[in-house]
Every structure is written in structure tokens, then in C-alpha cells.
Design a protein around this motif. Structure first.
Motif, PDB file in Angstrom:
ATOM      1  N   GLN A 220       0.823  -1.202   0.000  1.00  0.00           N
ATOM      2  CA  GLN A 220       0.000   0.000   0.000  1.00  0.00           C
ATOM      3  C   GLN A 220       0.856   1.250   0.000  1.00  0.00           C
ATOM      4  OE1 GLN A 220      -3.106  -0.135  -0.481  1.00  0.00           O
ATOM      5  NE2 GLN A 220      -3.692  -2.196   0.124  1.00  0.00           N
ATOM      6  N   GLY A 221       0.308   2.309  -0.614  1.00  0.00           N
ATOM      7  CA  GLY A 221       0.918   3.628  -0.571  1.00  0.00           C
ATOM      8  C   GLY A 221       0.021   4.592   0.187  1.00  0.00           C
ATOM      9  N   VAL A 222       0.275   5.887   0.010  1.00  0.00           N
ATOM     10  CA  VAL A 222      -0.497   6.935   0.680  1.00  0.00           C
ATOM     11  C   VAL A 222      -1.647   7.355  -0.227  1.00  0.00           C
ATOM     12  CG1 VAL A 222      -0.418   9.281   1.598  1.00  0.00           C
ATOM     13  CG2 VAL A 222       1.524   7.735   1.931  1.00  0.00           C
ATOM     14  N   GLY A 223      -2.875   7.314   0.291  1.00  0.00           N
ATOM     15  CA  GLY A 223      -4.036   7.732  -0.483  1.00  0.00           C
ATOM     16  C   GLY A 223      -4.384   9.181  -0.223  1.00  0.00           C
ATOM     17  N   SER A 224      -5.601   9.584  -0.618  1.00  0.00           N
ATOM     18  CA  SER A 224      -6.071  10.932  -0.311  1.00  0.00           C
ATOM     19  C   SER A 224      -5.938  11.168   1.178  1.00  0.00           C
ATOM     20  CB  SER A 224      -7.516  11.103  -0.767  1.00  0.00           C
ATOM     21  OG  SER A 224      -7.616  11.012  -2.173  1.00  0.00           O
ATOM     22  N   ASP A 225      -5.508  12.346   1.554  1.00  0.00           N
ATOM     23  CA  ASP A 225      -5.029  12.552   2.907  1.00  0.00           C
ATOM     24  C   ASP A 225      -5.442  13.915   3.427  1.00  0.00           C
ATOM     25  OD1 ASP A 225      -3.743  11.655   5.123  1.00  0.00           O
ATOM     26  OD2 ASP A 225      -1.754  11.582   4.240  1.00  0.00           O
ATOM     27  N   SER A 226      -5.433  14.039   4.739  1.00  0.00           N
ATOM     28  CA  SER A 226      -5.660  15.333   5.377  1.00  0.00           C
ATOM     29  C   SER A 226      -4.591  15.563   6.430  1.00  0.00           C
ATOM     30  CB  SER A 226      -7.043  15.393   6.039  1.00  0.00           C
ATOM     31  OG  SER A 226      -8.066  15.352   5.083  1.00  0.00           O
ATOM     32  N   ILE A 227      -4.101  16.789   6.486  1.00  0.00           N
ATOM     33  CA  ILE A 227      -3.152  17.199   7.515  1.00  0.00           C
ATOM     34  C   ILE A 227      -3.893  18.163   8.432  1.00  0.00           C
ATOM     35  CG2 ILE A 227      -0.869  18.127   7.991  1.00  0.00           C
ATOM     36  CD1 ILE A 227      -0.947  15.655   6.136  1.00  0.00           C
ATOM     37  N   VAL A 228      -3.900  17.871   9.726  1.00  0.00           N
ATOM     38  CA  VAL A 228      -4.668  18.650  10.682  1.00  0.00           C
ATOM     39  C   VAL A 228      -3.722  19.346  11.650  1.00  0.00           C
ATOM     40  CG1 VAL A 228      -6.426  18.553  12.494  1.00  0.00           C
ATOM     41  CG2 VAL A 228      -6.605  17.051  10.502  1.00  0.00           C
ATOM     42  N   SER A 229      -4.002  20.609  11.940  1.00  0.00           N
ATOM     43  CA  SER A 229      -3.237  21.371  12.927  1.00  0.00           C
ATOM     44  C   SER A 229      -4.187  21.785  14.048  1.00  0.00           C
ATOM     45  CB  SER A 229      -2.620  22.617  12.284  1.00  0.00           C
ATOM     46  OG  SER A 229      -1.996  23.427  13.258  1.00  0.00           O
ATOM     47  N   ARG A 230      -3.747  21.578  15.297  1.00  0.00           N
ATOM     48  CA  ARG A 230      -4.566  21.949  16.434  1.00  0.00           C
ATOM     49  C   ARG A 230      -3.740  22.766  17.426  1.00  0.00           C
ATOM     50  NH1 ARG A 230      -6.732  16.173  18.425  1.00  0.00           N
ATOM     51  NH2 ARG A 230      -4.520  16.110  18.929  1.00  0.00           N
ATOM     52  N   GLY A 231      -4.446  23.540  18.224  1.00  0.00           N
ATOM     53  CA  GLY A 231      -3.794  24.257  19.308  1.00  0.00           C
ATOM     54  C   GLY A 231      -3.661  23.385  20.539  1.00  0.00           C
ATOM     55  N   LYS A 232      -3.329  24.012  21.650  1.00  0.00           N
ATOM     56  CA  LYS A 232      -3.099  23.269  22.899  1.00  0.00           C
ATOM     57  C   LYS A 232      -4.353  22.539  23.359  1.00  0.00           C
ATOM     58  CE  LYS A 232      -3.052  25.669  26.665  1.00  0.00           C
ATOM     59  NZ  LYS A 232      -2.670  26.561  27.781  1.00  0.00           N
ATOM     60  N   ASN A 233      -5.495  23.215  23.308  1.00  0.00           N
ATOM     61  CA  ASN A 233      -6.755  22.626  23.749  1.00  0.00           C
ATOM     62  C   ASN A 233      -7.278  21.702  22.655  1.00  0.00           C
ATOM     63  OD1 ASN A 233      -9.207  21.968  24.853  1.00  0.00           O
ATOM     64  ND2 ASN A 233      -9.961  24.083  25.025  1.00  0.00           N
TER      65      ASN A 233
ATOM     66  N   ASN B 143       2.344  25.715  20.953  1.00  0.00           N
ATOM     67  CA  ASN B 143       1.962  24.627  21.867  1.00  0.00           C
ATOM     68  C   ASN B 143       0.997  23.642  21.227  1.00  0.00           C
ATOM     69  OD1 ASN B 143       3.394  25.939  24.051  1.00  0.00           O
ATOM     70  ND2 ASN B 143       1.678  27.369  24.117  1.00  0.00           N
ATOM     71  N   GLY B 144       0.984  23.591  19.901  1.00  0.00           N
ATOM     72  CA  GLY B 144       0.011  22.757  19.216  1.00  0.00           C
ATOM     73  C   GLY B 144       0.599  21.480  18.656  1.00  0.00           C
ATOM     74  N   THR B 145      -0.209  20.758  17.893  1.00  0.00           N
ATOM     75  CA  THR B 145       0.213  19.518  17.258  1.00  0.00           C
ATOM     76  C   THR B 145      -0.214  19.533  15.795  1.00  0.00           C
ATOM     77  OG1 THR B 145      -1.831  18.396  17.875  1.00  0.00           O
ATOM     78  CG2 THR B 145       0.043  18.157  19.363  1.00  0.00           C
ATOM     79  N   ILE B 146       0.546  18.826  14.983  1.00  0.00           N
ATOM     80  CA  ILE B 146       0.181  18.620  13.583  1.00  0.00           C
ATOM     81  C   ILE B 146       0.250  17.129  13.328  1.00  0.00           C
ATOM     82  CG2 ILE B 146       0.896  18.960  11.185  1.00  0.00           C
ATOM     83  CD1 ILE B 146       1.798  21.712  11.892  1.00  0.00           C
ATOM     84  N   TYR B 147      -0.758  16.563  12.689  1.00  0.00           N
ATOM     85  CA  TYR B 147      -0.766  15.136  12.463  1.00  0.00           C
ATOM     86  C   TYR B 147      -1.487  14.821  11.163  1.00  0.00           C
ATOM     87  CZ  TYR B 147      -5.545  15.428  14.304  1.00  0.00           C
ATOM     88  OH  TYR B 147      -6.843  15.751  14.511  1.00  0.00           O
ATOM     89  N   GLN B 148      -1.278  13.599  10.698  1.00  0.00           N
ATOM     90  CA  GLN B 148      -1.924  13.121   9.489  1.00  0.00           C
ATOM     91  C   GLN B 148      -3.221  12.420   9.853  1.00  0.00           C
ATOM     92  OE1 GLN B 148      -0.004   9.809   7.764  1.00  0.00           O
ATOM     93  NE2 GLN B 148      -0.986   9.993   5.777  1.00  0.00           N
ATOM     94  N   GLU B 149      -4.287  12.786   9.192  1.00  0.00           N
ATOM     95  CA  GLU B 149      -5.576  12.137   9.395  1.00  0.00           C
ATOM     96  C   GLU B 149      -5.774  11.128   8.279  1.00  0.00           C
ATOM     97  OE1 GLU B 149      -8.137  11.081  11.437  1.00  0.00           O
ATOM     98  OE2 GLU B 149      -8.592  13.177  11.882  1.00  0.00           O
ATOM     99  N   LEU B 150      -5.746   9.842   8.597  1.00  0.00           N
ATOM    100  CA  LEU B 150      -5.865   8.819   7.574  1.00  0.00           C
ATOM    101  C   LEU B 150      -7.276   8.782   7.003  1.00  0.00           C
ATOM    102  CD1 LEU B 150      -3.900   5.870   9.169  1.00  0.00           C
ATOM    103  CD2 LEU B 150      -3.171   7.335   7.311  1.00  0.00           C
ATOM    104  N   ALA B 151      -7.358   8.609   5.679  1.00  0.00           N
ATOM    105  CA  ALA B 151      -8.656   8.505   5.031  1.00  0.00           C
ATOM    106  C   ALA B 151      -9.262   7.125   5.242  1.00  0.00           C
ATOM    107  CB  ALA B 151      -8.519   8.801   3.544  1.00  0.00           C
ATOM    108  N   THR B 152      -8.440   6.076   5.246  1.00  0.00           N
ATOM    109  CA  THR B 152      -8.899   4.708   5.491  1.00  0.00           C
ATOM    110  C   THR B 152      -7.923   4.043   6.449  1.00  0.00           C
ATOM    111  OG1 THR B 152      -7.655   3.827   3.618  1.00  0.00           O
ATOM    112  CG2 THR B 152      -9.917   4.507   3.195  1.00  0.00           C
ATOM    113  N   SER B 153      -8.328   2.888   7.014  1.00  0.00           N
ATOM    114  CA  SER B 153      -7.487   2.241   8.013  1.00  0.00           C
ATOM    115  C   SER B 153      -6.533   1.217   7.423  1.00  0.00           C
ATOM    116  CB  SER B 153      -8.359   1.577   9.077  1.00  0.00           C
ATOM    117  OG  SER B 153      -9.173   0.580   8.489  1.00  0.00           O
ATOM    118  N   LYS B 154      -6.911   0.575   6.296  1.00  0.00           N
ATOM    119  CA  LYS B 154      -6.107  -0.532   5.798  1.00  0.00           C
ATOM    120  C   LYS B 154      -5.380  -0.224   4.499  1.00  0.00           C
ATOM    121  CE  LYS B 154      -9.232  -4.005   7.705  1.00  0.00           C
ATOM    122  NZ  LYS B 154     -10.121  -5.129   7.377  1.00  0.00           N
TER     123      LYS B 154
END
Length: 864
Positions: free
Chosen positions: A227-240, A520-531
Motif C-alpha cells: 500500500q501507498g499513501v491515499g487521499s489525505d488530510s493534515i490537521v493542525s490543532r492548538g493546545k486545547n 503549543n500545538g500539534t500537527i498530524y496526518q488524518e488517515l482517510a482509510t485504516s487498511k
């Protein structure tokens, strides 16, 4: 062969977009100070909020375990001293009382000796008397890779480890549960989910494998096959981390699912991305209380609170946690009214509540064309999404092919196979280089040629009867129909000679949203599918007034930018090849004597002195280059020359050169200049017609300094080079990067990936030390050899070698050598090399099985 980065930019110049900024921030080059989008200089110290530019790089993972999610029931799995069954993507292994260690075993797959592997499972027992859950790889020696001691009843554990087998062979993964006796083991149940085994050496290269902790984040979910990387979302959040509470109601019904009860008086959050084995704290003021639940990627319940809790609550997530849900209600259990909002509630990492901060979140979604994935090959070549000159651009450097029986051909003796091959009907296929493809279920080996144990012939053979082929072998006795059945449905990912470029809004490729970095935030990848998707590799460039961000995988972003990169940014790519000295095809250490002239060390960089009275040393120093100049009063120099076509494209343009450098001596000076020629390409050390740019600067003692200068390329320039002078005297000069760009000022250095940089360098130099060329014709005095090369070289190359000075060895398959041959002709046809060697009346015949074997440090040279 790759499109050069500058040509890639030119190809989309018509797609450049106007930059639109919100009213209260603008593009900056330093924190709070810089020019806005209209070029007006201003102080933005009170308005900068930290903008982020992200580059997404493709990644491919090849799970050696088939049906590791039990989607096909128990197919490929066996029970020993036990019975097995499967439902809801979970395998249940039940001890039958034969022994104290019932276990299950996966299908067989091949281990390559010396490769580093990562294995991971999710498992639990439904009893309170199990002493351990174990993973074993029955290789030689046996690998007891991991155990979960004293597992708690009905608690899911992510059990993972790395291992390196000393010998190879076909093995399976054994997973068992231990008890005090066979009688106690009878009827005891272990449940298993999401079994994966990844060859890290194939994916990252020997010595570059990630740590176990990095793998736990990289492979935090089940990978189905290749498997490779499919359609994807990058999410940025603050401390809360607590988003607005919705109008749905949250509760837990004691099963593996989240239950929504519309009659409850609670309000539940949307799912919150959370790290496994991590401490969080929830705090709320007023007449309110909360409950919580953490779940895996499939929304299966892992843990949760059993009662409502008020005030400040600490939460520790489970080993397999992917998301958290928070539910809030009033202490009096009354229904919420408008007067209850906004709730001052905060959910954050740590053990102690901090000052309240409103929830902040932005996201950027990358929507790929239907059926497309972003991949990465073993040689480092990767598909990417990134911003180029203000345009979000998708560059596909790989292609995927799902194989069918008809792709498989074979050569047979009688009814059995000598070898088989896959045909690929794609003229844009990179050929004859190790690492340019991945075949699902087959390991990567470190050499070309047949290997019947490993069942793979690792090379593309170009244009055999008009076909592109990848060869492999099967166990003796395999028929063609059996080989076709084994290959049918497998996936092949291969490298393209010419990348395919998509721009935002075209070819069904779209980018939606914006991404803003919060302190003080985080950035992470939001997977479109699990497998069916891997985690992308993210590159972030950002600017903040205060603390660095922390990525979801726990790594701090320690590259505080000197400018924010937004759409319409002023960043320009590096015109130079190997500007950060990644590629060293000729070796990594050069100690030149008094008789040595100019020589290439890191690819494309020619080193020399005005006198070699005391020699010169150049070495690869970690990720840098170090030039050690002796104390004889002479000057050490380094130069990269540009091709004439590149120089002509730069005529009339403003260019800037920058170098990041340090010295081990105090008060030393460095000179950087760009000589040019009106007539020819500038060979290192040749007479030039002047200098476009020249700058001298004092460099810091043991601390990197960035030196830059700007000038305009003359309209009659045909030759151009970047030249670096270290002044006389004993000194070790260390350089991190050199950059040449079309711009009126220096911008940050963003490296190319290794595979792309290597392909560019191979236009000038291709080592031959490990290459064996089979002859295709001979005469009384001559022998002809021909082979494909990974890249079309700049010009017809010169063959450089170290055996008998200019003569090379000819040998048969029994390695009986015949000396005395000389090279009479070397020619390139596209990316094919034709080589003729000469020895009068050599007396050899085709029965001698002739081979051309270059020596160590033998290579094809096409440098300027």
C-alpha cells in the motif's frame, strides 16, 4: 531520468496563482518583520500567527503477512495445540489442553538474512490467568521477538518489536499464550488483530532503518498487502484538543462500539486524535462532569470511564488508542440550556491543567485522482505533493500495476520453468537499476542475477523482443500455470523515467483548506482509510513567535523558519546538483598526494589546490563535506560547473548564491564567486571571462555561517560555475550546503529526496564496480558488450578504472581471467551503453562465457 526541478517549475509557470492573505497577517522573512505580498516592508510582530507550508512525500509498505486482518476468516492461519476461528476481523485461538502454550501461526513468507524487520500485532486474552502473550519468528536462530507479560483480562495490547535474522528462509509468525499447565490452558482464549511484518531494510536502505518507536507511529494501523499513501488530510490543532461539543449524545454500552443515545442529557465531542500510552488531563469549571472512551482505528472500544467525574480528570490512553471521545453533562443531570455555553473545558496533554485556551484547528486535504496512491521505492524515489511557485503540485514518479495471469511469461525446459518474467507495457519505465520497483510478496535482494533461494531475479531487462520485463524464479517443479496463479492479483510499483505532473484543480487533483501552525500545538496526518493507506512523510516549514510545535508522532519541529512559506512564496529551488552533498558515488574519503590534480569527491564537486606540495584531504563528515587544507601556504578550492543549456536559460536573470559553512579556526575568511565564460562550459580551473558575483566573508569558529551574494547573468554567457576558495593556512572547512537560485536574495535550503538527487548525479557519473556485462558479439580482435544504464548521461562517457591502468579484465563464469584487453570504444545510445574491448587474436569463443568485470572505483565519467 527525471525532470530537473527548475524545468518542473517552468512547466507549470502558466498555472501560477495570485496570493490571497487574510487581513491580519502577511508573508514574512523574519519573525514579525518582512515584506507583504505587495513587496511593502513592514513590522508584523503583533500579527504573525505562524503560517505553515507542508510537503507530503509518498510512502509504500509491503506487509509480508497475508490475511493479517482476518478479513478472509482463518485462511492462511493454523492452530497448534488449539482451535482457531475468526469473526469481525479478529482471530480467536482456544487452547485444547494438549500443552500449556497454545498458539497460532501465519502463512509462510521469506526472510532475507541481515535485513531488519518490524513485526506488530494487537492481542488480548479473555482470562485473568495468562502469564504472557508471545511473538516468535521460527528462523535460524529462533527469534523470540516480543512478549507481553501478565496481560490483564480483556485488555488490548499493541505488541511490537524489531529483529534481524542471521539466516533466511520461509517462515511464519507464531503467536501464543502461556499458562501454568496444559490443564489450565484448556479452553483459554487469545484474540489477535492486525498482524503485520515489514522489511525495513527494503523500504529505507541498510543503516537508515527507523527505530521501533518511529515504526510504532509509522505503522500504527494494519497495512493490507502493498500500500501507498491515499487521499489525505493534515490537521493542525492548538493546545486545547477539545472541539465544540455537538448535539449528539455520547455514552458507552459496554460493547466494542460507541453508542449514541438521543435520550441522554450528555453531549459528546467529535473524535479527537490521540496518542497511545499518553497522559492527558481534562479540566472543566462550573457545575459539569465528564466521561470518556478511547477507541482504535476501527472505533472498537479499548477503555473508558465507568462513572462521571468532575473537576480535573487524568486520562492514560491504551496501547492501541487512535481516538478519544469526551462526553459532558451537568452535575444535576438536567438538560443543557443556552446559558450553559460556552463551556470553559480544556483537554490537553500532560498531568496538570494549564491556562485555558480556546480550541483552534485548521486542516489541509489532498484529494488524489481516483485510484491513485503516493508511493516510495527502495531507492528513495517518491511521489510528492508540494507547493511550487505558488501552485500545489502533485508529481508522480511511480506507477502501479495490478498483475494478472497474462502478465506472466516463462522460459521452460520440458514442462517446468527455468525462469519466469512479468511484462510491463509502459515505455516510460525506468530499467536496469536495483530498487526501481517493489513486487508484492517478494523480498528485495542486494544484487542482480538469478537466486533460486530468494526466488527473484532483481533487474529489469529493457526491450526484450519489444517488451519491458522483470525476471524472477520459482521453486523447481513449478509449471507456468502455477506461476501465473501465484502472481495473479499481486501489485507491482515501478519507477517512471519521466514524472507525471498534476497541478491543483486539474486532472482531478485538488487541495482544500489551509494549514496554520499554533504555538503549543500539534500537527498530524488524518488517515482517510485504516487498511489501504500508509502514513505520509511530512515536511513542514513554519514560523512562530514562541515555542516549537510538536508533531503527533512526538518529534519536536526543531527547524524554526526564518520566514513563513505561504502560497505565492518567494522560495526558489537549488539550480546546483547535490548541493547538500548527499551523493558520494566515488567514495567518501579522498587523501590526495603531491602528484594529484583535480578530482571529484562528492558528486558534481571538483576539488583542487594551486599546489599539492602537502596534499589535500576531502571527506564525508556526517551529512556535510569537510575539506582539510594543510599549512603550506596554498589554497584549497571547490567548484561545480553548469551545463551550457542551463546557463543559456539563466541569461539576464538575477541569481543568488548562498553557502552555509564553518571553520575550525578563528578569524578565517572564505571567498565565493561565480565565474562565467562567453564561449564554452567552464571546466574547473579553466580561464574565464569574469565573475558575476564575488564575496569574501569571515566565517565563524566551529559555528555555521551563511554567506550570500547576488548578481545578474550576462546575456552572452555560455559557461557558469560556483567556485569556493579557502584562504591559505591549515584549516578544516566544513560545508552544510551550497545553493544557487534565481532570486534577488537567498532563501532557505530544502533538500531533494535521495533518489531524485542520485538520478541527477548519474547524468554525470555511474559507478561500474559491481556491474557484470555479458557480451553479445565478438570477432578475432574485438568483443562487444551492451547494457542498460539508470540514466542517459550528459555526453558520451569516458571509462575510468584502476585495473592495469587502462585495461580491464575479461573472465568466464568460473572467474578464470584473461588480461591484456583495452577499451577501444564507449558509446551511449539514449540510456544504453555500448562497449568494445580489443586484444589482437584473443582466441576466445562464445563457449568461454565472456564477461566484462570492471574493478573497484571503475566508473563512467561524463563530467564537464
Amino acid at each position: 531520468m527525471f525532470i530537473r526541478e527548475q524545468d518542473l517549475h517552468t512547466s507549470i509557470k502558466d498555472e501560477l496563482k495570485n496570493t490571497l492573505y487574510q487581513q491580519d497577517y502577511a508573508s514574512i522573512f523574519k519573525t514579525g518583520v518582512g515584506k507583504d505580498s505587495g513587496g511593502v516592508y513592514q513590522d508584523l510582530s503583533s500579527k504573525v500567527r505562524g503560517q505553515t507550508h507542508v510537503k507530503v512525500e509518498g510512502f509504500s509498505a509491503n506487509n509480508a503477512v497475508s490475511n493479517g486482518d482476518f478479513n478472509n476468516g482463518t485462511a492462511g492461519w493454523q492452530g497448534f495445540n488449539s482451535t482457531i476461528s475468526a469473526s469481525n476481523n479478529t482471530l480467536a485461538n482456544t487452547g485444547n489442553g494438549t500443552t500449556a502454550t497454545p498458539y497460532t501461526a501465519s502463512n509462510l513468507f521469506y526472510l532475507v538474512p541481515g535485513h531488519k524487520y518490524y513485526v506488530s500485532i494487537n492481542a488480548r486474552v479473555t482470562n485473568a490467568v495468562c502469564s504472557s502473550i508471545n511473538i516468535r519468528i521460527p528462523s535460524t536462530p529462533v527469534q523470540d521477538v516480543k512478549a507481553q507479560a501478565a496481560p490483564a483480562q480483556n485488555t488490548w495490547y499493541k505488541i511490537s518489536e524489531q529483529f534481524t535474522p542471521a539466516t533466511g528462509g520461509a517462515v511464519g509468525i507464531l503467536i501464543w499464550h502461556n499458562y501454568a499447565s496444559a490443564a489450565i490452558a484448556s479452553g483459554k482464549v487469545m484474540e489477535v488483530r492486525d498482524v503485520i511484518c515489514i522489511d525495513l531494510t527494503v523500504l529505507f536502505g541498510a543503516g537508515n532503518e527507523p527505530t521501533k518507536a518511529q515504526c510504532d507511529f509509522m505503522f500504527d494501523h494494519y497495512i493490507n498487502g502493498l500500500q501507498g499513501v491515499g487521499s489525505d488530510s493534515i490537521v493542525s490543532r492548538g493546545k486545547n484538543l477539545l472541539p465544540l461539543l455537538d448535539n449528539q449524545i455520547g455514552n458507552i454500552n459496554g460493547t466494542d462500539e460507541i453508542w449514541i443515545d438521543p435520550t441522554s442529557t450528555a453531549r459528546r465531542s467529535t473524535r479527537i486524535k490521540a496518542r497511545p500510552n499518553t497522559s492527558y488531563v481534562f479540566s472543566i469549571s462550573g457545575n459539569y462532569r465528564m466521561s470518556w472512551a478511547d477507541v482504535d482505528l476501527n472505533n472498537r472500544l479499548l477503555a473508558g470511564s465507568t462513572a462521571w467525574q468532575s473537576g480535573s480528570v487524568n486520562i492514560v490512553t491504551s496501547p492501541s488508542t487512535a481516538y478519544l471521545f469526551i462526553s459532558v453533562s451537568r452535575n444535576d443531570n438536567a438538560a443543557f440550556t443556552q446559558d450553559d455555553f460556552p463551556l470553559l473545558a480544556q483537554f490537553e496533554e500532560g498531568l496538570t491543567p494549564t491556562t485555558y485556551e480556546a480550541y483552534k484547528s485548521t486542516s489541509l486535504s489532498f484529494i488524489l485522482p481516483e485510484g491513485m496512491n503516493l508511493n516510495r521505492l527502495p531507492n528513495g524515489v517518491a511521489d510528492t505533493i508540494e507547493e511550487i511557485n505558488g501552485v500545489m503540485t502533485l508529481t508522480k514518479r511511480t506507477a502501479e500495476l495490478t498483475l494478472v495471469s497474462g502478465n506472466v511469461g516463462a522460459v521452460t525446459t520440458g514442462i517446468y520453468l527455468d525462469y519466469a518474467y512479468i511484462t510491463v507495457a509502459d515505455s516510460n519505465l525506468e530499467s536496469n537499476i536495483l530498487g526501481t520497483y517493489i513486487l508484492q510478496g517478494f523480498p528485495e535482494v542486494s544484487h542482480t542475477g538469478f537466486d533460486t533461494d530468494i526466488n527473484m531475479y532483481k533487474t529489469f531487462a529493457a526491450n526484450i523482443l519489444g517488451e519491458q520485463r522483470v525476471y524472477f524464479t520459482f521453486t523447481k517443479g513449478t509449471t507456468l500455470s502455477q506461476a501465473q496463479a501465484l502472481i495473479n492479483g499481486l501489485k507491482l510499483i515501478y519507477q517512471l523515467v519521466t514524472p507525471q505532473v498534476y497541478v491543483e484543480g486539474k486532472n482531478s487533483f485538488n487541495v482544500e483548506g489551509t494549514l496554520e501552525a499554533y504555538s503549543n500545538g500539534t500537527i498530524y496526518q488524518e488517515l482517510a482509510t485504516s487498511k489501504n493507506s500508509c502514513n505520509a512523510k511530512l515536511y513542514l516549514d513554519y514560523n512562530l513567535n514562541d515555542k516549537a510545535l510538536v508533531l503527533y508522532n512526538g518529534r519536536a519541529i526543531n527547524r524554526l523558519g526564518k520566514r513563513a512559506i505561504l502560497k505565492g512564496n518567494d522560495y526558489r529551488p537549488n539550480i546546483l546538483t547535490n548541493g547538500d552533498f548527499q551523493i558520494w558515488q566515488r567514495g567518501q574519503s579522498f587523501d590526495k598526494t603531491v602528484t594529484t590534480g583535480r578530482f571529484y569527491a562528492a558528486d558534481r564537486w571538483c576539488c583542487f589546490r594551486n599546489s599539492y606540495a602537502a596534499g589535500l584531504t576531502v571527506v564525508k563528515n556526517g551529512k556535510w563535506i569537510s575539506i582539510i587544507n594543510p599549512s603550506d601556504g596554498n589554497i584549497a578550492m571547490m567548484q561545480q560547473s553548469l551545463e551550457q543549456a542551463t546557463v543559456r536559460a539563466l541569461r539576464g536573470k538575477t541569481i543568488t548564491v548562498s553557502i552555509k559553512v564553518k571553520s575550525d579556526q578563528s578569524g578565517r575568511r572564505l571567498r565565493v564567486y561565480i565565474p562565467y565564460s562567453k564561449t564554452v562550459e567552464l571546466v574547473p580551473g579553466a580561464v574565464n571571462d569574469g565573475a558575476i558575483i564575488g564575496v569574501e566573508s569571515v566565517i565563524s569558529n566551529n559555528d555555521f555561517t551563511i554567506i550570500s551574494a547576488t548578481g545578474v547573468v550576462p546575456d552572452d554567457a555560455n559557461g557558469l560555475a560556483v567556485h569556493i576558495n579557502a584562504f591559505s593556512g591549515a584549516e578544516t572547512l566544513t560545508i552544510e550546503y551550497v545553493k544557487l537560485e534565481v532570486n534577488d536574495h537567498a532563501t532557505s535550503f530544502i533538500p531533494k529526496n535521495y533518489g531524485e538527487e542520485l538520478a541527477l548525479c548519474q547524468r554525470y557519473c555511474i559507478p561500474l564496480a559491481s556491474k557484470v556485462l555479458n557480451f553479445y558479439a565478438y570477432s578475432t580482435n574485438n568483443i562487444w558488450f551492451e547494457t542498460d544504464l539508470p540514466s542517459k548521461m550528459r555526453v558520451n562517457p569516458t571509462l575510468i578504472g584502476n585495473i592495469e591502468t587502462t585495461n580491464f579484465t575479461i573472465q568466464n563464469y568460473n572467474t578464470n581471467k584473461v588480461n591484456g584487453f583495452s577499451v577501444s570504444s564507449v558509446n551511449m545510445f539514449e540510456n544504453q551503453l555500448s562497449l568494445i574491448v580489443l586484444k589482437n587474436a584473443h582466441g576466445l569463443t562464445e563457449n568461454y562465457c565472456l564477461q566484462f568485470v570492471p574493478g573497484v572505483n571503475s566508473y563512467l565519467d561524463a563530467e564537464i
